[in-house]
Write a protein that holds these residues in place. Structure first.
Motif, PDB file in Angstrom:
ATOM      1  N   PRO A 177     -47.509 -40.950  16.168  1.00 31.95           N
ATOM      2  CA  PRO A 177     -48.287 -41.734  15.197  1.00 31.95           C
ATOM      3  C   PRO A 177     -49.778 -41.805  15.520  1.00 31.95           C
TER       4      PRO A 177
ATOM      5  N   ALA B 189     -51.453 -38.606  14.410  1.00 33.58           N
ATOM      6  CA  ALA B 189     -51.556 -38.613  12.943  1.00 33.58           C
ATOM      7  C   ALA B 189     -52.735 -39.473  12.498  1.00 33.58           C
ATOM      8  N   GLU B 190     -52.876 -40.628  13.127  1.00 33.30           N
ATOM      9  CA  GLU B 190     -53.981 -41.528  12.747  1.00 33.30           C
ATOM     10  C   GLU B 190     -55.320 -40.881  13.056  1.00 33.30           C
TER      11      GLU B 190
ATOM     12  N   HIS C  18     -56.167 -38.520  10.521  1.00 33.18           N
ATOM     13  CA  HIS C  18     -56.145 -39.124   9.178  1.00 33.18           C
ATOM     14  C   HIS C  18     -55.145 -38.455   8.253  1.00 33.18           C
ATOM     15  N   ILE C  19     -53.976 -38.169   8.790  1.00 32.81           N
ATOM     16  CA  ILE C  19     -52.908 -37.622   7.940  1.00 32.81           C
ATOM     17  C   ILE C  19     -51.712 -38.565   8.017  1.00 32.81           C
ATOM     18  N   PRO C  20     -50.826 -38.533   7.007  1.00 38.01           N
ATOM     19  CA  PRO C  20     -49.653 -39.423   7.047  1.00 38.01           C
ATOM     20  C   PRO C  20     -48.675 -39.007   8.139  1.00 38.01           C
ATOM     21  N   GLN C  21     -47.810 -39.934   8.510  1.00 37.26           N
ATOM     22  CA  GLN C  21     -46.777 -39.659   9.515  1.00 37.26           C
ATOM     23  C   GLN C  21     -45.415 -39.963   8.909  1.00 37.26           C
ATOM     24  N   ILE C  22     -44.421 -39.176   9.316  1.00 35.34           N
ATOM     25  CA  ILE C  22     -43.034 -39.502   8.971  1.00 35.34           C
ATOM     26  C   ILE C  22     -42.276 -39.524  10.295  1.00 35.34           C
ATOM     27  N   THR C  23     -41.862 -40.708  10.729  1.00 35.87           N
ATOM     28  CA  THR C  23     -41.205 -40.850  12.029  1.00 35.87           C
ATOM     29  C   THR C  23     -39.679 -40.792  11.886  1.00 35.87           C
TER      30      THR C  23
ATOM     31  N   CYS D 121     -43.527 -36.329   0.898  1.00 36.80           N
ATOM     32  CA  CYS D 121     -44.944 -36.487   1.190  1.00 36.80           C
ATOM     33  C   CYS D 121     -45.628 -35.139   0.997  1.00 36.80           C
TER      34      CYS D 121
END
Lengths: 291, 339
Positions: A136, A139-140, A143-148, A176
């Motif tokens: 995570p 990803a931050e 600046h991209i989304p995360q899928i955990t 996404c």
């Protein structure tokens, strides 16, 4: 035809699952020397997810990225044996003492240098820290989304990816747009075994510094067999702010490390004779502890 | 400003137990630090939750009520939390080490450049001296957790960055009512102010949440097995004893990783923390990360053929023998003696 540029983040970890009695030194510190270094198990699950995308879209390119000491190149070779196309070892003394945030920063700088990617896949967590933070945080930083907690990538095309997530109390299917970072759960399928042909091909793959160390003609090797060279990046190869690296870039500090001492109890020791166990059960029932 | 904050997690419309546990711990820390306790609750249709939260000592509840915040997705919750933290500047931020907390915590910590310690087993207030710079830090949060596969215990601090963030597993802290008449100020937050249009990138298209069928946390008796039990079949023996005693089966991480039992049964730092009346440890040597999750059991019975297993030190009864011999005898003599 679709093809995806996939970055797999992996970590070499001490095998803390098989800690024997000799793992602790007399002074209470960890004896790292006796612990084998392995490919973090959930990162192998992550590699498998990447390989499945490549099975479906063979033009896809999988780049394995790891940060660690020089010997972490071992896991890049492990990745090659299983089907990874490219490997980058991020290694520099300046990274020493990194906590999760400094690690994420360094990895994100390396990823920015790789630049062109559709998906980043990594394990949910590493067995030596179990923090589940680096995914995570990377990803931050990008600046991209995360899928955990990904258990399965159900579908992927250039527009979007569909992922099944395993939660504490159920499952969730999410979609996404790309690019996205995915962390893979321990419930996801295990990685395929090494491929014998690839093993023969890549077993001598190594980093430039290792080539130099062994005194081999590294330039000749480099020119003749580009696949035998693992990319080795230090801080001069990535665009980064030095204050954000290593110990200095780590907001968390280890104040102290203790050997845990539990309050010892006067234990009552018994053997597994019938009469002893019968007496014990009677004692527990009579004192209303059980029953 | 500079308060202790707790992110309150919603689980299908109910506040998660771990959040109440953290509020209880947060209240103690706030009293020590002489500051307020803040709760952060993000979701949809949140009327009336203040009544549930106030008795745990919450002074200020920040409530963000918006359809985009339910069910939980990472980015909208991150944006609201980061936005509020920048305004409120809490000194401590606690959240559950749940699937949600472990998804949200690192994202928030990265956005704020703050340190985050995962799976703490103890939180204390203490000081720290930076010897090189001759600098003394007072009132730091000691984030204590087993490390390195649970073989050592580490105290982590964040001297310079705020908030000092930590996640804690369910069951580690105790849920305690602070004051039934505690006054709680409610601040209604306009979540939209914090959203970015890119926050809605991930869409949930399917969701199946099941009530967990296994709940070992509140079981009065736990019969727990380690890797040494050997197989799923051998665990049946433990199930039989547990059923007979009105308890549940627990396990070590190694036994769970080997697939002998469900993950929900894992006892320890990265599993559940339990405090049963009786804990029967079958073939468990006693790694610290396991002991951390069961050492407060009232009575510990260890069955082990290694007389020197670390767990024996904290056991009230040590039965020297093999699990497959001892457990059937316990079943037999429990039946005989309880007639």
């Amino acid at each position: 035809m679709n093809a995806f540029k996939i970055i797999v983040l992996a970590k070499q970890v001490p095998d803390t699952r098989n800690v024997g009695k000799d793992a602790m030194k007399a002074d209470g510190t960890v004896n790292r020397a006796v612990l084998p270094a392995i490919f973090n198990p959930e990162d192998l699950h992550a590699l498998e997810q990447a390989l499945r995308i490549k099975d479906q879209f063979p033009e896809s390119i999988i780049t394995l990225l790891t940060m660690g000491p020089v010997r972490a190149a071992e896991i890049l070779r492990e990745g090659f044996y299983r089907g990874a196309d490219d490997g980058i070892l991020l290694t520099d003394r300046a990274f020493a003492g990194s906590d999760t945030l400094a690690t994420s920063y360094s990895l994100s700088c390396a990823i920015k240098k790789i630049k062109d990617f559709d998906i980043i896949i990594c394990g949910r967590q590493a067995i030596d820290g179990d923090t589940a933070q680096v995914g995570p945080q990377v990803a931050e930083k990008l600046h991209i989304p995360q899928i955990t907690y990904c258990e399965e990538i159900q579908a992927i095309d250039k527009k979007k990816i569909t992922v099944k997530r395993r939660l504490e109390r159920g499952v969730e299917v999410v979609e996404c747009a790309l690019p996205v970072l995915i962390t893979v759960n321990n419930s996801a399928p295990h990685c395929r075994p090494r491929n014998a042909k690839r093993l023969m091909k890549f077993k001598h793959a190594t980093t430039m510094s290792k080539h130099q160390e062994t005194g081999g003609d590294y330039l000749a090797t480099e020119n003749a067999n580009t696949h035998l060279s693992i990319k080795e990046w230090g801080i001069s190869n990535i665009d980064c702010e030095h204050v954000q690296l290593g110990l200095a870039g780590s907001p968390t500090k280890v104040k102290k490390v203790d050997n845990i001492v539990f309050q010892s109890k006067e234990s009552k020791r018994i053997d597994d004779f019938d009469e002893d166990i019968s007496l014990l059960m009677k004692e527990l029932i009579d004192s209303h502890i059980i029953g | 400003m500079n308060n202790v904050s707790v992110y309150c997690e919603l689980e299908e419309g109910k506040i998660a137990d771990v959040s109440f546990e953290l509020l209880s711990k947060g209240r103690t820390l706030a009293n020590q630090l002489n500051c307020k306790l803040e709760a952060y609750l993000f979701g949809h249709k949140l009327d009336g939750f203040e009544k549930e939260l106030a008795p745990y000592g919450v002074d200020i509840l920040y409530k963000a009520d918006d359809a985009h915040l339910s069910p939980y997705t990472t980015l909208p919750h991150t944006s609201v939390m980061v936005g509020l933290f920048k305004e409120n500047k809490p000194q401590v931020a606690l959240m559950g080490a749940t699937t949600i907390g472990r998804d949200l915590g690192p994202r928030v910590s990265s956005a704020l450049g703050s340190g985050l310690t995962a799976d703490c087993t103890e939180l204390e207030i203490g000081e720290h001296e930076e010897k090189k710079e001759k600098k003394i830090y007072n009132n730091l949060l000691y984030q204590i957790r087993p490390a390195f596969g649970g073989n050592i215990i580490a105290t982590i601090i964040n001297p310079d960055c705020r908030p000092q963030m930590a996640t804690v597993r369910e069951g580690v802290m105790k849920k305690v009512i602070y004051d039934l008449k505690h006054k709680c100020e409610v601040v209604n937050v306009d979540a939209k102010k914090y959203f970015d249009e890119t926050d809605f990138a991930v869409k949930i298209i399917e969701r199946h949440i099941e009530e967990s069928k296994i709940n070992i946390k509140n079981s009065p008796v736990i019969v727990s097995g380690g890797f040494g039990v050997g197989s799923k079949e051998n665990f049946q023996l433990l199930h039989r004893l547990a059923n007979l005693l009105g308890g549940e089966v627990g396990a070590t991480r190694a036994a769970v990783d080997a697939g002998f039992v469900e993950h929900e049964r894992q006892v320890g730092q990265t599993g559940v923390t339990v405090r049963p009346k009786v804990y029967i440890a079958c073939g468990i040597s006693g790694q610290i990360q396991h002991l951390a999750g069961m050492q407060e059991s009232s009575i510990i019975i260890s069955i082990n053929n290694d007389a020197n297993a670390p767990i024996n030190k904290i056991a009230n009864y040590v039965i020297n023998g093999k699990v497959e011999n001892v457990v059937p005898k316990m079943i037999k003599y429990f039946k005989e003696n309880s007639k």
